[in-house]
Design a protein around this motif. Structure first.
Motif, PDB file in Angstrom:
ATOM      1  N   PRO A  53     -34.290 -54.774  -5.644  1.00  0.00           N
ATOM      2  CA  PRO A  53     -35.451 -54.525  -4.787  1.00  0.00           C
ATOM      3  C   PRO A  53     -35.172 -53.381  -3.818  1.00  0.00           C
ATOM      4  CG  PRO A  53     -34.855 -56.851  -4.753  1.00  0.00           C
ATOM      5  CD  PRO A  53     -33.774 -56.146  -5.512  1.00  0.00           C
ATOM      6  N   GLY A  54     -36.147 -52.511  -3.669  1.00  0.00           N
ATOM      7  CA  GLY A  54     -36.016 -51.447  -2.681  1.00  0.00           C
ATOM      8  C   GLY A  54     -35.171 -50.266  -3.101  1.00  0.00           C
ATOM      9  N   ALA A  55     -34.729 -50.231  -4.354  1.00  0.00           N
ATOM     10  CA  ALA A  55     -33.876 -49.126  -4.811  1.00  0.00           C
ATOM     11  C   ALA A  55     -34.650 -47.811  -4.876  1.00  0.00           C
ATOM     12  CB  ALA A  55     -33.279 -49.449  -6.172  1.00  0.00           C
ATOM     13  N   GLY A  56     -35.966 -47.924  -4.952  1.00  0.00           N
ATOM     14  CA  GLY A  56     -36.795 -46.719  -5.029  1.00  0.00           C
ATOM     15  C   GLY A  56     -37.429 -46.527  -6.389  1.00  0.00           C
ATOM     16  N   LYS A  57     -37.573 -47.619  -7.132  1.00  0.00           N
ATOM     17  CA  LYS A  57     -38.148 -47.538  -8.491  1.00  0.00           C
ATOM     18  C   LYS A  57     -39.576 -46.990  -8.466  1.00  0.00           C
ATOM     19  CE  LYS A  57     -37.408 -51.966  -8.924  1.00  0.00           C
ATOM     20  NZ  LYS A  57     -36.678 -52.218  -7.662  1.00  0.00           N
ATOM     21  N   SER A  58     -40.399 -47.534  -7.572  1.00  0.00           N
ATOM     22  CA  SER A  58     -41.802 -47.096  -7.516  1.00  0.00           C
ATOM     23  C   SER A  58     -41.897 -45.643  -7.058  1.00  0.00           C
ATOM     24  CB  SER A  58     -42.599 -47.987  -6.559  1.00  0.00           C
ATOM     25  OG  SER A  58     -42.556 -49.318  -6.998  1.00  0.00           O
ATOM     26  N   THR A  59     -41.073 -45.272  -6.093  1.00  0.00           N
ATOM     27  CA  THR A  59     -41.079 -43.894  -5.604  1.00  0.00           C
ATOM     28  C   THR A  59     -40.659 -42.950  -6.729  1.00  0.00           C
ATOM     29  OG1 THR A  59     -40.332 -44.839  -3.508  1.00  0.00           O
ATOM     30  CG2 THR A  59     -40.313 -42.447  -3.671  1.00  0.00           C
ATOM     31  N   SER A  87     -39.948 -57.161  -0.381  1.00  0.00           N
ATOM     32  CA  SER A  87     -40.825 -56.016  -0.160  1.00  0.00           C
ATOM     33  C   SER A  87     -42.273 -56.447  -0.246  1.00  0.00           C
ATOM     34  CB  SER A  87     -40.571 -54.962  -1.231  1.00  0.00           C
ATOM     35  OG  SER A  87     -41.105 -55.409  -2.460  1.00  0.00           O
ATOM     36  N   GLU A 143     -41.928 -50.923 -14.749  1.00  0.00           N
ATOM     37  CA  GLU A 143     -41.086 -51.209 -13.578  1.00  0.00           C
ATOM     38  C   GLU A 143     -40.863 -52.705 -13.442  1.00  0.00           C
ATOM     39  OE1 GLU A 143     -42.435 -49.819  -9.686  1.00  0.00           O
ATOM     40  OE2 GLU A 143     -41.050 -51.197  -8.680  1.00  0.00           O
ATOM     41  N   VAL A 145     -38.068 -55.650 -11.391  1.00  0.00           N
ATOM     42  CA  VAL A 145     -36.942 -55.816 -10.479  1.00  0.00           C
ATOM     43  C   VAL A 145     -35.811 -56.480 -11.248  1.00  0.00           C
ATOM     44  CG1 VAL A 145     -36.119 -56.899  -8.373  1.00  0.00           C
ATOM     45  CG2 VAL A 145     -38.413 -55.966  -8.471  1.00  0.00           C
ATOM     46  N   ASN A 190     -30.340 -43.381  -6.821  1.00  0.00           N
ATOM     47  CA  ASN A 190     -31.412 -42.837  -5.983  1.00  0.00           C
ATOM     48  C   ASN A 190     -30.983 -42.862  -4.515  1.00  0.00           C
ATOM     49  OD1 ASN A 190     -34.050 -41.799  -5.584  1.00  0.00           O
ATOM     50  ND2 ASN A 190     -34.723 -43.826  -4.914  1.00  0.00           N
ATOM     51  N   LYS A 191     -31.771 -42.240  -3.685  1.00  0.00           N
ATOM     52  CA  LYS A 191     -31.456 -42.095  -2.255  1.00  0.00           C
ATOM     53  C   LYS A 191     -30.141 -41.340  -2.101  1.00  0.00           C
ATOM     54  CE  LYS A 191     -33.948 -46.349  -1.201  1.00  0.00           C
ATOM     55  NZ  LYS A 191     -34.161 -47.460  -0.286  1.00  0.00           N
ATOM     56  N   ASP A 193     -29.700 -38.792  -0.784  1.00  0.00           N
ATOM     57  CA  ASP A 193     -29.624 -38.180   0.551  1.00  0.00           C
ATOM     58  C   ASP A 193     -28.880 -39.081   1.532  1.00  0.00           C
ATOM     59  OD1 ASP A 193     -31.997 -39.762  -0.096  1.00  0.00           O
ATOM     60  OD2 ASP A 193     -32.608 -39.448   1.992  1.00  0.00           O
ATOM     61  N   ASN A 225     -33.245 -37.993  -5.421  1.00  0.00           N
ATOM     62  CA  ASN A 225     -33.828 -38.306  -4.123  1.00  0.00           C
ATOM     63  C   ASN A 225     -35.328 -38.345  -4.394  1.00  0.00           C
ATOM     64  OD1 ASN A 225     -34.989 -38.256  -1.606  1.00  0.00           O
ATOM     65  ND2 ASN A 225     -33.709 -36.600  -0.798  1.00  0.00           N
ATOM     66  N   ALA A 226     -35.784 -39.517  -4.759  1.00  0.00           N
ATOM     67  CA  ALA A 226     -37.158 -39.644  -5.254  1.00  0.00           C
ATOM     68  C   ALA A 226     -38.182 -39.254  -4.195  1.00  0.00           C
ATOM     69  CB  ALA A 226     -37.404 -41.065  -5.743  1.00  0.00           C
ATOM     70  N   SER A 227     -37.889 -39.569  -2.930  1.00  0.00           N
ATOM     71  CA  SER A 227     -38.833 -39.236  -1.851  1.00  0.00           C
ATOM     72  C   SER A 227     -39.051 -37.737  -1.769  1.00  0.00           C
ATOM     73  CB  SER A 227     -38.307 -39.701  -0.499  1.00  0.00           C
ATOM     74  OG  SER A 227     -37.898 -41.024  -0.557  1.00  0.00           O
TER      75      SER A 227
HETATM   76  N1  LIG Z   1     -33.940 -41.933   1.866  1.00  0.00           N
HETATM   77  C1  LIG Z   1     -34.579 -42.209   0.738  1.00  0.00           C
HETATM   78  N2  LIG Z   1     -35.479 -43.203   0.712  1.00  0.00           N
HETATM   79  C2  LIG Z   1     -36.110 -43.459  -0.441  1.00  0.00           C
HETATM   80  C3  LIG Z   1     -35.840 -42.714  -1.638  1.00  0.00           C
HETATM   81  N3  LIG Z   1     -36.601 -43.217  -2.626  1.00  0.00           N
HETATM   82  C4  LIG Z   1     -37.316 -44.228  -2.093  1.00  0.00           C
HETATM   83  N4  LIG Z   1     -37.031 -44.390  -0.779  1.00  0.00           N
HETATM   84  C5  LIG Z   1     -37.599 -45.382   0.145  1.00  0.00           C
HETATM   85  O1  LIG Z   1     -37.094 -46.663  -0.196  1.00  0.00           O
HETATM   86  C6  LIG Z   1     -38.073 -47.684   0.062  1.00  0.00           C
HETATM   87  C7  LIG Z   1     -38.284 -48.515  -1.176  1.00  0.00           C
HETATM   88  O2  LIG Z   1     -38.862 -47.702  -2.174  1.00  0.00           O
HETATM   89  P1  LIG Z   1     -39.689 -48.298  -3.400  1.00  0.00           P
HETATM   90  O3  LIG Z   1     -40.010 -47.152  -4.270  1.00  0.00           O
HETATM   91  O4  LIG Z   1     -40.802 -49.147  -2.919  1.00  0.00           O
HETATM   92  O5  LIG Z   1     -38.563 -49.198  -4.053  1.00  0.00           O
HETATM   93  P2  LIG Z   1     -38.714 -50.226  -5.284  1.00  0.00           P
HETATM   94  O6  LIG Z   1     -37.424 -50.200  -5.993  1.00  0.00           O
HETATM   95  O7  LIG Z   1     -39.920 -49.903  -6.067  1.00  0.00           O
HETATM   96  O8  LIG Z   1     -38.907 -51.584  -4.517  1.00  0.00           O
HETATM   97  P3  LIG Z   1     -39.443 -52.982  -5.096  1.00  0.00           P
HETATM   98  O9  LIG Z   1     -40.568 -52.672  -6.047  1.00  0.00           O
HETATM   99  O10 LIG Z   1     -39.887 -53.713  -3.901  1.00  0.00           O
HETATM  100  O11 LIG Z   1     -38.280 -53.621  -5.772  1.00  0.00           O
HETATM  101  C8  LIG Z   1     -39.321 -46.940   0.523  1.00  0.00           C
HETATM  102  O12 LIG Z   1     -39.384 -47.001   1.920  1.00  0.00           O
HETATM  103  C9  LIG Z   1     -39.090 -45.528   0.023  1.00  0.00           C
HETATM  104  O13 LIG Z   1     -39.763 -44.587   0.804  1.00  0.00           O
HETATM  105  C10 LIG Z   1     -34.887 -41.663  -1.550  1.00  0.00           C
HETATM  106  O14 LIG Z   1     -34.581 -40.975  -2.526  1.00  0.00           O
HETATM  107  N5  LIG Z   1     -34.280 -41.457  -0.353  1.00  0.00           N
END
Ligand SMILES: Nc1nc2c(ncn2[C@@H]2O[C@H](COP(=O)(O)OP(=O)(O)OP(=O)(O)O)[C@@H](O)[C@H]2O)c(=O)[nH]1
Ligand SMILES: [Mg+2]
Length: 316
Positions: A53-59, A87, A143, A145, A190-191, A193, A225-227
């Protein structure tokens, strides 16, 4: 039926949604629908995106969508919303991003809560993949988890699997425990950064060296860095490479056949379970319960008797 198929093939969003819903509810038309779809399936590259969870999959998916649309590729996305306490479970991060795609016929998004569906998540996802595949989408992203065994079922419905990790305590342990590490074709760190990304990459590479990875495909590791939309092109290149590998070795075809066999099995268990329950409900509960209470019969004996009855009926 013809008009329906024509609009589906034109990626009409309403038709796609209605078709998926009909399959999901196992509408009386469901079997006929699946039959009609069959000749049009097999063209899409089906990619699983899993990870904690929160790894950034959706982003990451949102970023991939933007990248792939620029190349004129069409994409279907199926998000299994875990409704987890971790989340909000918002698909693709936020509504604004989603709205941007609402008018684009080259993109179809569908999400589903991870509970309470007949036949479970696995059947729903497979049906949705089939509909989107037949509609002609080039790429289908799923996607999920990756924290539980049930999520491993994506290996039965995808061509390529990306495991997304992010720097943070315990991720590796969590994912390794769930058995998700073994199914990855590509590891996405991911992330990138954030502090700890290079250490995570090193950890994964160490682990791959020890395990040797999959048969001939050595799993790849890529930082994103998906963001900030960084590393997305590199990830796509790796996915294309994996697709080529599946094609040239014939492994892709074998994998798909195996998945179909697995699906027959899954369907069979569902049918049998339903039939067993029907027979069980016809049982004389009062009498059985009394016998159980008096200890004249064991629960195992009752179960066996019901099972015998079921198969006896089937052979008549
Ligand atoms: N610093 C940073 N933050 C990121 C990056 N990618 C995503 N995030 C942040 O990480 C948080 C979780 O991102 P999601 O894309 O919702 O992650 P997820 O894996 O889809 O989460 P779940 O669906 O809840 O399991 C968000 O606040 C994003 O903005 C990145 O590359 N760098
Ligand atoms: Mg998500």
């Amino acid at each position: 039926m013809k008009d329906w198929l024509t609009s589906l093939r034109q990626k009409d969003k309403r038709t796609i949604a209605q078709t998926i819903t009909k399959l999901e509810n196992r509408d009386p038309d469901a079997l006929a629908i699946l039959q009609q779809l069959l000749p049009f399936t097999g063209g899409a590259h089906v990619i699983g995106i899993t990870g904690p969870p929160g790894a950034g999959k959706s982003t990451l998916i949102a970023s991939l969508l933007a990248f792939l649309r620029k190349q004129d590729l069409t994409i279907g996305v199926i998000a299994i919303d875990p409704s987890s306490p971790y989340s909000g479970g918002a698909i693709l991060g936020d509504r604004i991003r989603m709205n941007r795609y609402a008018m684009d016929d080259g993109i179809y998004l569908r999400s589903m809560a991870n509970r309470g569906k007949v036949g479970g998540i696995s059947r729903f996802t497979k049906d949705s993949v089939r509909v989107l595949d037949a509609a002609g989408f080039d790429v289908i992203l799923i996607e999920t988890v990756g924290v539980g065994q049930s999520e491993l079922s994506i290996m039965h419905m995808t061509d390529s699997i990306c495991v997304v990790l992010h720097p943070g305590a315990g991720d590796m342990i969590q994912v390794t425990k769930a058995g998700v590490m073994e199914i990855a074709d590509i590891y996405v760190v991911n992330k990138a950064d954030l502090i700890g990304a290079s250490r995570l990459i090193a950890e994964i590479e160490d682990m791959l060296e020890i395990s040797g990875g999959k048969a001939d495909w050595a799993p790849k590791v890529i930082a994103t860095n998906a963001s900030a939309h960084q590393g997305i092109e590199g990830l796509w290149t790796l996915l294309q490479k994996h697709k080529q590998y599946l094609k040239h070795t014939g492994i892709g075809e074998k994998q798909r056949i195996k998945q179909l066999y697995h699906e027959v099995e899954e369907e069979l268990w569902l049918i049998l379970e339903q039939k067993c329950k029907e027979v069980w409900q016809q049982q004389d509960f009062e009498k059985r319960l009394t016998m159980l209470e008096k200890k004249t019969v064991t629960p195992q004996e009752i179960a066996k008797e019901v099972a015998d009855r079921l198969f006896g009926m089937e052979s008549e």
